[in-house]
Motif scaffolding. Structure first.
Motif, PDB file in Angstrom:
ATOM      1  N   ALA A  50      -6.078   9.458  -8.752  1.00  0.00           N
ATOM      2  CA  ALA A  50      -6.389   9.959  -7.405  1.00  0.00           C
ATOM      3  C   ALA A  50      -7.460   9.101  -6.736  1.00  0.00           C
ATOM      4  N   LEU A  51      -8.356   8.528  -7.522  1.00  0.00           N
ATOM      5  CA  LEU A  51      -9.418   7.702  -6.961  1.00  0.00           C
ATOM      6  C   LEU A  51      -8.893   6.395  -6.387  1.00  0.00           C
ATOM      7  N   LEU A  52      -7.641   6.048  -6.688  1.00  0.00           N
ATOM      8  CA  LEU A  52      -7.047   4.819  -6.151  1.00  0.00           C
ATOM      9  C   LEU A  52      -6.488   5.003  -4.744  1.00  0.00           C
ATOM     10  N   LEU A  53      -6.460   6.237  -4.259  1.00  0.00           N
ATOM     11  CA  LEU A  53      -5.957   6.507  -2.908  1.00  0.00           C
ATOM     12  C   LEU A  53      -7.071   6.324  -1.881  1.00  0.00           C
ATOM     13  N   PRO A  54      -6.740   5.920  -0.653  1.00  0.00           N
ATOM     14  CA  PRO A  54      -7.767   5.736   0.383  1.00  0.00           C
ATOM     15  C   PRO A  54      -8.226   7.073   0.953  1.00  0.00           C
ATOM     16  N   GLU A  55      -9.489   7.149   1.299  1.00  0.00           N
ATOM     17  CA  GLU A  55     -10.019   8.344   1.939  1.00  0.00           C
ATOM     18  C   GLU A  55      -9.549   8.389   3.399  1.00  0.00           C
ATOM     19  N   THR A  56      -9.136   9.569   3.865  1.00  0.00           N
ATOM     20  CA  THR A  56      -8.626   9.707   5.235  1.00  0.00           C
ATOM     21  C   THR A  56      -9.554  10.526   6.115  1.00  0.00           C
ATOM     22  N   LYS A  57     -10.745  10.826   5.622  1.00  0.00           N
ATOM     23  CA  LYS A  57     -11.690  11.620   6.405  1.00  0.00           C
ATOM     24  C   LYS A  57     -12.061  10.894   7.697  1.00  0.00           C
ATOM     25  N   GLY A  58     -11.900  11.570   8.833  1.00  0.00           N
ATOM     26  CA  GLY A  58     -12.276  11.011  10.123  1.00  0.00           C
ATOM     27  C   GLY A  58     -11.365   9.930  10.642  1.00  0.00           C
ATOM     28  N   ILE A  59     -10.183   9.789  10.038  1.00  0.00           N
ATOM     29  CA  ILE A  59      -9.254   8.731  10.440  1.00  0.00           C
ATOM     30  C   ILE A  59      -8.056   9.360  11.166  1.00  0.00           C
ATOM     31  N   GLN A 117       0.822  -1.206   0.000  1.00  0.00           N
ATOM     32  CA  GLN A 117       0.000   0.000   0.000  1.00  0.00           C
ATOM     33  C   GLN A 117       0.859   1.258   0.000  1.00  0.00           C
ATOM     34  N   LEU A 118       1.945   1.255   0.777  1.00  0.00           N
ATOM     35  CA  LEU A 118       2.832   2.414   0.792  1.00  0.00           C
ATOM     36  C   LEU A 118       3.482   2.630  -0.571  1.00  0.00           C
ATOM     37  N   ARG A 119       3.844   1.546  -1.236  1.00  0.00           N
ATOM     38  CA  ARG A 119       4.409   1.674  -2.585  1.00  0.00           C
ATOM     39  C   ARG A 119       3.405   2.321  -3.535  1.00  0.00           C
ATOM     40  N   LYS A 120       2.169   1.821  -3.491  1.00  0.00           N
ATOM     41  CA  LYS A 120       1.142   2.379  -4.368  1.00  0.00           C
ATOM     42  C   LYS A 120       0.907   3.853  -4.073  1.00  0.00           C
ATOM     43  N   HIS A 121       0.788   4.185  -2.797  1.00  0.00           N
ATOM     44  CA  HIS A 121       0.561   5.581  -2.422  1.00  0.00           C
ATOM     45  C   HIS A 121       1.708   6.472  -2.885  1.00  0.00           C
ATOM     46  N   THR A 122       2.932   6.007  -2.709  1.00  0.00           N
ATOM     47  CA  THR A 122       4.097   6.814  -3.067  1.00  0.00           C
ATOM     48  C   THR A 122       4.130   7.099  -4.561  1.00  0.00           C
ATOM     49  N   PHE A 123       3.920   6.089  -5.387  1.00  0.00           N
ATOM     50  CA  PHE A 123       3.978   6.290  -6.841  1.00  0.00           C
ATOM     51  C   PHE A 123       2.840   7.192  -7.326  1.00  0.00           C
ATOM     52  N   ILE A 124       1.647   7.003  -6.777  1.00  0.00           N
ATOM     53  CA  ILE A 124       0.519   7.850  -7.189  1.00  0.00           C
ATOM     54  C   ILE A 124       0.751   9.296  -6.775  1.00  0.00           C
TER      55      ILE A 124
END
Length: 571
Positions: free
Chosen positions: A527-536, A359-366
């Motif tokens: 951008a839609l492939l990233l997780p939502e962080t609202k309320g987290i 997941q960190l790899r995916k987030h970093t590249f995006i």
């Protein structure tokens, strides 16, 4: 056991302490604006022409007006309105010969002045401006005009090279130390830039300032988001970036009042030395409460970072100080701070951590791609629209004011829709605007400008939101490093965009817009492939970051703060 955000709810999520720290750090954000876009005023290129001492003497002897001198002695525009001959060539004529008269002096040499031979500017250039810039002082025009692009590329190259090193320092040695060191270094280099004796030293100082100045801004951004509670961190992050826009507005006024580049550079560099007062040891200033308010206690080290480094005693003091400043009941005894994991050593950031898990790899590249795209579209749209021929200071002011609504749109939408959907939508809006501009006739100037402003608004929203998303997707001990590494792609985009735009426009004027449209539309989908962080809650460990967007699991490997209240202490 409560988390750090739980403790902030007790001592104050956005009380007097956080507001004081926020306003202090906003000054850093505003001060970064002249470094980032100061080239607009430091290196503006006024109308110019070849300087010819003989022609100037003839003009003085004949009593010509300025318009007559230009008409008689300066070549006209080249084919299709090309200004190159007018600005970079002069008539190969001996202006001191006695045969030249005062009425159309070149008429006796050729029936048509376009047949007269042209030569290079042997005696420099004359500039139509009451002020000065690095262009006028170092003659960065005509064959040397590429050196202006190199001047701006150097600061972006500095941003890019400094991203890794400064981000590591902030995560390894603390946000506060990094912020202090980079602010001091940037201020010194800003002054050195103002007194640079030649173009080479100017480039060197500009490159070195780029190495540290972005690190100061980013450290402040991460620091303020780690000081406030979960319910306020997005708001302060967006307003922190709005302070950058305030810096743009102030810069236009200061540049208008100081039209000479060396004095302007000093004016925007010297005030940054005052930031050192925020960290000056209080013991050197005495114990007066007003003094304590204005020095190191304004912005202490991030409690989250200290927890990740197992410096528990300092966290206890800072939490107590925050409670006191916010007028909350003091926490009588903060006895135990622990990181409940299998390992006991403190966590040290590493570049590898950004790619350690899937997941960190995916987030970093995006995030890298989103940063790169936002930079290319933001700067590319400005360059493609080009100079309007209006007032330099007003044009800059208007373009800066456009960024304020973007911040309010973000504040009005993120609490309802979160971050990811508005981020994707803004990318799609920017990409679509670029696509529409391809088919708009150049005669419809007003429509081109309107659509370009819509695209500018969309990409400005992206610029502000991607920084916020970036900070929320990484665990504490690599958060600053993650922001710096991913945003370094923004700097890479800034390096290549000037050359990219003008090279493609040489092939077809709509080709850059085609590229921008493709980049923006793809960014919207990614951008839609990233997780939502609202309320987290902000992730504290790699496991927390890996589980973002998944079903909540028991909080086993998180940083906790054990509190023993005065009531419990008495039992």
């Amino acid at each position: 056991m409560p988390t750090v955000d739980d403790i902030l709810e007790q001592v104050g999520e956005f009380g007097w302490f956080q507001k004081q720290a926020f306003l202090t750090l906003c000054l850093l954000s505003a001060a970064f604006a002249p470094v980032y876009v100061g080239i607009v005023f430091l290196a503006f290129t006024p109308d110019h022409r070849c300087l010819s001492p003989g022609a100037a003497e003839l003009s003085r002897r004949c009593g010509w007006s300025a318009a007559e001198e230009l008409n008689y002695t300066v070549p006209g525009p080249g084919p299709a309105g090309d200004a190159f001959p007018r600005q970079c060539r002069s008539y190969a004529v001996d202006w001191n010969q006695s045969a030249l008269g005062c009425v159309d002096p070149l008429a006796g040499l050729a029936a048509n002045r376009s047949h007269l031979p042209l030569g290079p500017c042997l005696h420099g250039w004359a500039y139509d401006t009451p002020g000065s810039s690095i262009v006028t002082e170092f003659n960065l025009v005509c064959d040397n005009s590429w050196k202006v692009d190199l001047f701006q590329s150097c600061v972006n190259l500095g941003f890019f090279l400094g991203s890794l090193g400064v981000g590591y320092i902030a995560d390894r040695f603390g946000r506060k130390l990094c912020l202090l060191a980079t602010s001091l270094t940037s201020a010194v280099l800003g002054v050195l830039t103002a007194v640079a004796p030649n173009y080479t030293s100017l480039l060197l100082f500009r490159l070195l300032q780029g190495l540290v100045s972005k690190g100061s801004w980013t450290s402040g951004y991460v620091l303020i988001t780690e000081f406030v509670g979960m319910g306020y961190r997005r708001m302060v992050a967006i307003l922190y970036q709005m302070a950058f826009t305030v810096g743009l507005v102030v810069l236009s006024g200061v540049a208008y009042a100081i039209p000479h580049w060396r004095w302007l550079q000093l004016a925007i560099s010297l005030p940054t030395f005052l930031f050192l007062l925020y960290y000056w040891p209080a013991v050197l200033w005495g114990s007066h409460p007003v003094v304590r308010l204005c020095v190191c206690r304004c912005v202490p080290e991030s409690p989250r970072w200290l927890l990740s480094q197992k410096r528990n005693a300092q966290v206890m003091k800072i939490m107590g100080h925050i409670a006191q400043k916010n007028g909350k009941s003091p926490l009588a005894d903060l006895k135990m701070l622990s990181l409940k994991e299998d390992v006991t050593e403190k966590l040290s950031p590493s570049f590898v951590d950004l790619f350690r898990t899937p997941q960190l790899r995916k987030h970093t590249f995006i995030l890298m791609y989103l940063w790169f795209t936002s930079s290319v579209l933001y700067q590319g749209l400005i360059m493609h629209v080009g100079a309007t021929g209006g007032n330099l200071y007003l044009d800059f002011l208007y373009s800066a004011l456009v960024e304020f609504p973007a911040a309010f749109i973000i504040l009005a939408t993120i609490d309802r829709f979160g971050l990811i959907r508005p981020l994707a939508t803004s990318n799609l809006v920017a990409g679509t605007a670029c696509f529409i501009m391809i088919f708009i006739s150049h005669d419809l100037h007003w429509l081109n400008i309107t659509v370009a402003c819509v695209g500018r608004m969309g990409i400005t929203i992206v610029f502000q939101m991607v920084c916020l998303v970036n900070a929320e997707l990484y665990p504490t001990f690599v958060r600053n490093l993650g922001v710096m590494v991913c945003s370094s792609l923004c700097d890479l985009g800034g390096i290549i965009t000037p050359f990219l735009v003008f090279r493609l426009m040489g092939v077809w004027q709509g080709l850059p817009l085609t590229l921008f449209a493709g980049l923006g539309l793809v960014a919207g989908g990614m951008a839609l492939l990233l997780p939502e962080t609202k309320g987290i809650t902000l992730p504290e460990t790699i496991e927390d970051a890996e589980n973002l967007g998944k079903i909540a699991k028991p909080k086993e490997n998180m940083i906790y703060l054990q509190i023993q209240t005065s009531e419990c202490a008495g039992t």
